[in-house]
Design a protein around this motif. Sequence first.
Motif, PDB file in Angstrom:
ATOM      1  N   CYS A  36       0.877  -1.176   0.000  1.00 26.82           N
ATOM      2  CA  CYS A  36       0.000   0.000   0.000  1.00 26.82           C
ATOM      3  C   CYS A  36       0.912   1.222   0.000  1.00 26.82           C
ATOM      4  O   CYS A  36       1.459   1.603   1.040  1.00 26.82           O
ATOM      5  CB  CYS A  36      -0.912  -0.013   1.226  1.00 26.82           C
ATOM      6  SG  CYS A  36      -2.059   1.375   1.263  1.00 26.82           S
ATOM      7  N   LEU A  37       1.093   1.819  -1.160  1.00 24.33           N
ATOM      8  CA  LEU A  37       2.028   2.939  -1.285  1.00 24.33           C
ATOM      9  C   LEU A  37       1.601   4.179  -0.501  1.00 24.33           C
ATOM     10  O   LEU A  37       2.440   4.799   0.152  1.00 24.33           O
ATOM     11  CB  LEU A  37       2.235   3.289  -2.758  1.00 24.33           C
ATOM     12  CG  LEU A  37       3.109   2.330  -3.544  1.00 24.33           C
ATOM     13  CD1 LEU A  37       3.183   2.744  -5.001  1.00 24.33           C
ATOM     14  CD2 LEU A  37       4.493   2.238  -2.953  1.00 24.33           C
ATOM     15  N   PRO A  38       0.334   4.595  -0.532  1.00 21.80           N
ATOM     16  CA  PRO A  38      -0.020   5.798   0.221  1.00 21.80           C
ATOM     17  C   PRO A  38       0.261   5.685   1.729  1.00 21.80           C
ATOM     18  O   PRO A  38       0.612   6.657   2.376  1.00 21.80           O
ATOM     19  CB  PRO A  38      -1.519   5.967  -0.039  1.00 21.80           C
ATOM     20  CG  PRO A  38      -1.768   5.235  -1.302  1.00 21.80           C
ATOM     21  CD  PRO A  38      -0.800   4.100  -1.308  1.00 21.80           C
ATOM     22  N   HIS A  39       0.138   4.473   2.278  1.00 24.18           N
ATOM     23  CA  HIS A  39       0.387   4.264   3.707  1.00 24.18           C
ATOM     24  C   HIS A  39       1.791   3.753   3.988  1.00 24.18           C
ATOM     25  O   HIS A  39       2.127   3.489   5.142  1.00 24.18           O
ATOM     26  CB  HIS A  39      -0.636   3.282   4.285  1.00 24.18           C
ATOM     27  CG  HIS A  39      -2.031   3.807   4.236  1.00 24.18           C
ATOM     28  ND1 HIS A  39      -3.119   2.985   4.368  1.00 24.18           N
ATOM     29  CD2 HIS A  39      -2.537   5.055   4.074  1.00 24.18           C
ATOM     30  CE1 HIS A  39      -4.228   3.699   4.275  1.00 24.18           C
ATOM     31  NE2 HIS A  39      -3.889   4.957   4.090  1.00 24.18           N
ATOM     32  N   ARG A  40       2.603   3.589   2.922  1.00 28.98           N
ATOM     33  CA  ARG A  40       3.977   3.074   3.037  1.00 28.98           C
ATOM     34  C   ARG A  40       3.998   1.743   3.789  1.00 28.98           C
ATOM     35  O   ARG A  40       4.846   1.502   4.638  1.00 28.98           O
ATOM     36  CB  ARG A  40       4.880   4.115   3.680  1.00 28.98           C
ATOM     37  CG  ARG A  40       4.997   5.389   2.872  1.00 28.98           C
ATOM     38  CD  ARG A  40       5.911   6.376   3.527  1.00 28.98           C
ATOM     39  NE  ARG A  40       5.463   6.758   4.866  1.00 28.98           N
ATOM     40  CZ  ARG A  40       4.802   7.875   5.147  1.00 28.98           C
ATOM     41  NH1 ARG A  40       4.522   8.718   4.187  1.00 28.98           N
ATOM     42  NH2 ARG A  40       4.442   8.144   6.370  1.00 28.98           N
ATOM     43  N   LEU A  41       3.040   0.883   3.464  1.00 26.13           N
ATOM     44  CA  LEU A  41       2.842  -0.391   4.139  1.00 26.13           C
ATOM     45  C   LEU A  41       3.243  -1.542   3.220  1.00 26.13           C
ATOM     46  O   LEU A  41       2.856  -1.565   2.052  1.00 26.13           O
ATOM     47  CB  LEU A  41       1.366  -0.537   4.521  1.00 26.13           C
ATOM     48  CG  LEU A  41       0.908  -1.872   5.077  1.00 26.13           C
ATOM     49  CD1 LEU A  41       1.327  -1.982   6.534  1.00 26.13           C
ATOM     50  CD2 LEU A  41      -0.588  -2.002   4.961  1.00 26.13           C
ATOM     51  N   VAL A  42       4.028  -2.482   3.757  1.00 24.55           N
ATOM     52  CA  VAL A  42       4.428  -3.676   3.014  1.00 24.55           C
ATOM     53  C   VAL A  42       4.061  -4.896   3.845  1.00 24.55           C
ATOM     54  O   VAL A  42       4.442  -4.993   5.014  1.00 24.55           O
ATOM     55  CB  VAL A  42       5.941  -3.688   2.704  1.00 24.55           C
ATOM     56  CG1 VAL A  42       6.337  -4.979   1.998  1.00 24.55           C
ATOM     57  CG2 VAL A  42       6.330  -2.487   1.869  1.00 24.55           C
ATOM     58  N   VAL A  43       3.309  -5.816   3.246  1.00 22.10           N
ATOM     59  CA  VAL A  43       2.951  -7.083   3.870  1.00 22.10           C
ATOM     60  C   VAL A  43       3.677  -8.166   3.079  1.00 22.10           C
ATOM     61  O   VAL A  43       3.456  -8.304   1.882  1.00 22.10           O
ATOM     62  CB  VAL A  43       1.419  -7.311   3.826  1.00 22.10           C
ATOM     63  CG1 VAL A  43       1.065  -8.654   4.433  1.00 22.10           C
ATOM     64  CG2 VAL A  43       0.680  -6.177   4.503  1.00 22.10           C
ATOM     65  N   GLU A  44       4.543  -8.922   3.747  1.00 22.59           N
ATOM     66  CA  GLU A  44       5.346  -9.937   3.062  1.00 22.59           C
ATOM     67  C   GLU A  44       5.191 -11.279   3.755  1.00 22.59           C
ATOM     68  O   GLU A  44       5.273 -11.371   4.977  1.00 22.59           O
ATOM     69  CB  GLU A  44       6.820  -9.536   3.074  1.00 22.59           C
ATOM     70  CG  GLU A  44       7.708 -10.548   2.386  1.00 22.59           C
ATOM     71  CD  GLU A  44       9.175 -10.164   2.438  1.00 22.59           C
ATOM     72  OE1 GLU A  44       9.953 -10.806   1.724  1.00 22.59           O
ATOM     73  OE2 GLU A  44       9.548  -9.247   3.185  1.00 22.59           O
ATOM     74  N   VAL A  45       4.992 -12.312   2.946  1.00 24.29           N
ATOM     75  CA  VAL A  45       4.931 -13.669   3.480  1.00 24.29           C
ATOM     76  C   VAL A  45       6.359 -14.175   3.610  1.00 24.29           C
ATOM     77  O   VAL A  45       7.150 -14.091   2.674  1.00 24.29           O
ATOM     78  CB  VAL A  45       4.103 -14.600   2.558  1.00 24.29           C
ATOM     79  CG1 VAL A  45       4.122 -16.021   3.086  1.00 24.29           C
ATOM     80  CG2 VAL A  45       2.681 -14.096   2.430  1.00 24.29           C
ATOM     81  N   THR A  46       6.689 -14.677   4.785  1.00 22.01           N
ATOM     82  CA  THR A  46       8.024 -15.215   5.034  1.00 22.01           C
ATOM     83  C   THR A  46       7.910 -16.693   5.374  1.00 22.01           C
ATOM     84  O   THR A  46       6.837 -17.177   5.712  1.00 22.01           O
ATOM     85  CB  THR A  46       8.714 -14.477   6.203  1.00 22.01           C
ATOM     86  OG1 THR A  46       7.930 -14.646   7.380  1.00 22.01           O
ATOM     87  CG2 THR A  46       8.889 -13.013   5.887  1.00 22.01           C
ATOM     88  N   GLY A  47       9.015 -17.393   5.270  1.00 19.89           N
ATOM     89  CA  GLY A  47       8.995 -18.821   5.578  1.00 19.89           C
ATOM     90  C   GLY A  47      10.298 -19.473   5.246  1.00 19.89           C
ATOM     91  O   GLY A  47      11.355 -18.912   5.492  1.00 19.89           O
ATOM     92  N   ASP A  48      10.242 -20.650   4.615  1.00 22.25           N
ATOM     93  CA  ASP A  48      11.421 -21.461   4.335  1.00 22.25           C
ATOM     94  C   ASP A  48      12.205 -20.978   3.130  1.00 22.25           C
ATOM     95  O   ASP A  48      13.255 -21.514   2.846  1.00 22.25           O
ATOM     96  CB  ASP A  48      11.007 -22.916   4.094  1.00 22.25           C
ATOM     97  CG  ASP A  48      10.365 -23.511   5.333  1.00 22.25           C
ATOM     98  OD1 ASP A  48      10.669 -23.036   6.431  1.00 22.25           O
ATOM     99  OD2 ASP A  48       9.555 -24.445   5.179  1.00 22.25           O
ATOM    100  N   ARG A  49      11.731 -20.006   2.417  1.00 24.61           N
ATOM    101  CA  ARG A  49      12.374 -19.596   1.168  1.00 24.61           C
ATOM    102  C   ARG A  49      13.818 -19.152   1.396  1.00 24.61           C
ATOM    103  O   ARG A  49      14.719 -19.500   0.645  1.00 24.61           O
ATOM    104  CB  ARG A  49      11.597 -18.459   0.524  1.00 24.61           C
ATOM    105  CG  ARG A  49      12.211 -17.995  -0.787  1.00 24.61           C
ATOM    106  CD  ARG A  49      11.305 -16.969  -1.452  1.00 24.61           C
ATOM    107  NE  ARG A  49      11.747 -16.726  -2.791  1.00 24.61           N
ATOM    108  CZ  ARG A  49      12.405 -15.633  -3.168  1.00 24.61           C
ATOM    109  NH1 ARG A  49      12.691 -14.716  -2.294  1.00 24.61           N
ATOM    110  NH2 ARG A  49      12.785 -15.478  -4.411  1.00 24.61           N
TER     111      ARG A  49
END
Length: 158
Positions: free
Chosen positions: A135-148
């Motif tokens: 979400c660029l206007p809110h400078r928000l990043v949601v990232e899935v993390t795990g075994d990668r």
Amino acid sequence: MGEMTGCNMNRAVRFRIISAVQADDAICTRMAGGGYLRKNDIILIIIVIVAAAVSALFIAFIQGSDGAAVRVTIDGALYGEYSLSEKQSVFIGGESGYNRLVIENGSVYMSEADCPDGYCMDYQPISRSGETIICLPHRLVVEVTGDRDAQLPDVIVP
């Protein structure tokens, strides 16, 4: 009139030779213009198609496994980390607005946002390691993390 004399015969032969050279030039011009394909053109096309297929398979292979958690950052600072195995709704409030993140069935999506464009709500639910919702206007990043991160090497030395 039916027979050609020496002078007329030379002109006829010269005309045929010139015509053959002009026809050969015309074929080369058509090839340059895209009319005909040479053997090397076909080989090049096959090489490009094979390279594209190998690249697509490589990207699909390293894309990542199912994620284990969701990392949320606002303006580069960690806001929180949440498990993908627990069903929950997370309210994310920042200086520029709010977002609501829904985690269910091992995936995450943005259900609400008060940003002007609302593009972050258009994302499909994400569940694989490395996938993001931004979400660029809110400078928000949601990232899935795990075994990668554990699967990929840091450096490959020849």
